[in-house]
Design an enzyme around this catalytic site. Sequence first.
Site, PDB file in Angstrom:
ATOM      1  N   THR A 120       0.851  -1.195   0.000  1.00 51.59           N
ATOM      2  CA  THR A 120       0.000   0.000   0.000  1.00 51.59           C
ATOM      3  C   THR A 120       0.886   1.244   0.000  1.00 51.59           C
ATOM      4  OG1 THR A 120      -1.805  -1.060   1.167  1.00 51.59           O
ATOM      5  CG2 THR A 120      -1.579   1.291   1.532  1.00 51.59           C
ATOM      6  N   ASP A 167      -8.809  -0.807   5.640  1.00 51.33           N
ATOM      7  CA  ASP A 167      -8.574   0.420   6.396  1.00 51.33           C
ATOM      8  C   ASP A 167      -8.282   1.619   5.499  1.00 51.33           C
ATOM      9  OD1 ASP A 167      -6.182  -0.984   5.650  1.00 51.33           O
ATOM     10  OD2 ASP A 167      -5.043   0.384   6.926  1.00 51.33           O
TER      11      ASP A 167
HETATM   12  N1  ASP Z   1      -3.728  -1.912   4.707  1.00 55.32           N
HETATM   13  C1  ASP Z   1      -3.952  -2.573   3.450  1.00 55.32           C
HETATM   14  C2  ASP Z   1      -5.195  -3.423   3.572  1.00 55.32           C
HETATM   15  O1  ASP Z   1      -5.327  -4.136   4.533  1.00 55.32           O
HETATM   16  C3  ASP Z   1      -2.814  -3.426   2.993  1.00 55.32           C
HETATM   17  C4  ASP Z   1      -1.420  -2.886   3.181  1.00 55.32           C
HETATM   18  O2  ASP Z   1      -1.238  -1.790   3.708  1.00 55.32           O
HETATM   19  O3  ASP Z   1      -0.466  -3.577   2.792  1.00 55.32           O
HETATM   20  O4  ASP Z   1      -5.996  -3.400   2.680  1.00 55.32           O
END
Ligand code: ASP
Length: 402
Positions: A216, A247
């Site tokens: 992300t 999130d």
């Molecule tokens: N937070 C993101 C999610 O759970 C994934 C990530 O940050 O790698 O969708």
Amino acid sequence: MFKPALIIHGGAGSIHRSNLPPHLYAKYHTSLQTYLRDTHTLLNTGTPALDAAVHAVSAMEDDPLFNCGRGSVFTRSGTIEMEASIMVTSLHPDHQNPQFVKRGVGVMGLKKVRHPIQLARECLLRYESGACGFEGSMHSQLNGEFVEGFAEDWGVEVMDPEWFFTMKRWEEHLRGLCPSSSSSPSSSSSLNGFSNGSSGGFSLESEGGEYLSQGTVGCVCLDQWGNLAVATSTGGLTNKWPGRIGDTPTLGAGFWAETFDKPFSSDTSVDSDVECDGYVLVGEKVGTKRAVAVSGTGNGDSFLRTAAARTACAMLRFDGGVLSLGDAVAAVAGPGGELQRSAGGRWGSGEGEGGIIGIEVVGAGEGDGGWGRVVFDFNCGGMWRAWVEDDVERIMVFREPY
Ligand code: ASP
């Protein structure tokens, strides 16, 4: 009046020296450095924080290294479902300015837009029904086809499914569904048709032992006028259930920005060296306001369960003026912090893992200058991050240099 500041992240997770060979590290380093430099130049030449943050994230959405836009991971059904969010706050908000009317927006379930962050930006800025029909809303979270249907009218580029297909992500998807599988689709035409009902965890390491990005991305910027913006974008978790909302598009979980009065705001006119929240501000006035913005990355379900981003900011707001944003981010996303504790006995499975970046505006008296203190912390192997501090660029993944 304010010295611009920025920090970018490119994902956090089980990143270790053993799964991050030098050639892969070099790729991330080059990408992060490019986006950091470009965005810093924009901020230094007067680009507002909102546009600078969207610029940085748009570039990362085109870079398949990162899990967002073009490099998005697949759901367990073999589809792409992207999410993004934007939030702004200001030491001196101009309430006629559309970005401060709604302040924060998350978009999710996106399958077509090249830059989900740009759709989020449009949703933030368009908040009224126009004479010619529906041109926006005051909604803070918008899902799927309906909102994506406005993209082209709003000047947000739409792509064919092939644009989002990368073999690396497809292989991660297959390996997650069936860890022993080495099969690959013969062409990207199977992208939308692929369906597999099996569940399964997924390995964070490829067969070659390289780190598989959770990837992300996020960017927090402070501009010359004391505006803070946070932009975050993701494809979500590899093999998430279709329809799962993480999130990243959820206010208070994966992102947050707010300005509030300092608890000791009655003293607004100290003109000499003063101590403020642990910092000695030389020749600054103590302002009445404090502003913070944060972006998270990691196991989004844990960020949701702990309302991680707002929890960190609320700690500052309600603690009586003792904590810095760095302290609060460490208490939530650092080793042994709230995210780790929330995993309980499941710690080690990936649950609770992640990191947070942010900026706290310091020395921001009415009419006076100020600057942004860049902060970050993480509780897992590594977090890709790049920031500018005292005009020096820093790019790191571990706690110590690579
Ligand atoms: N937070 C993101 C999610 O759970 C994934 C990530 O940050 O790698 O969708």
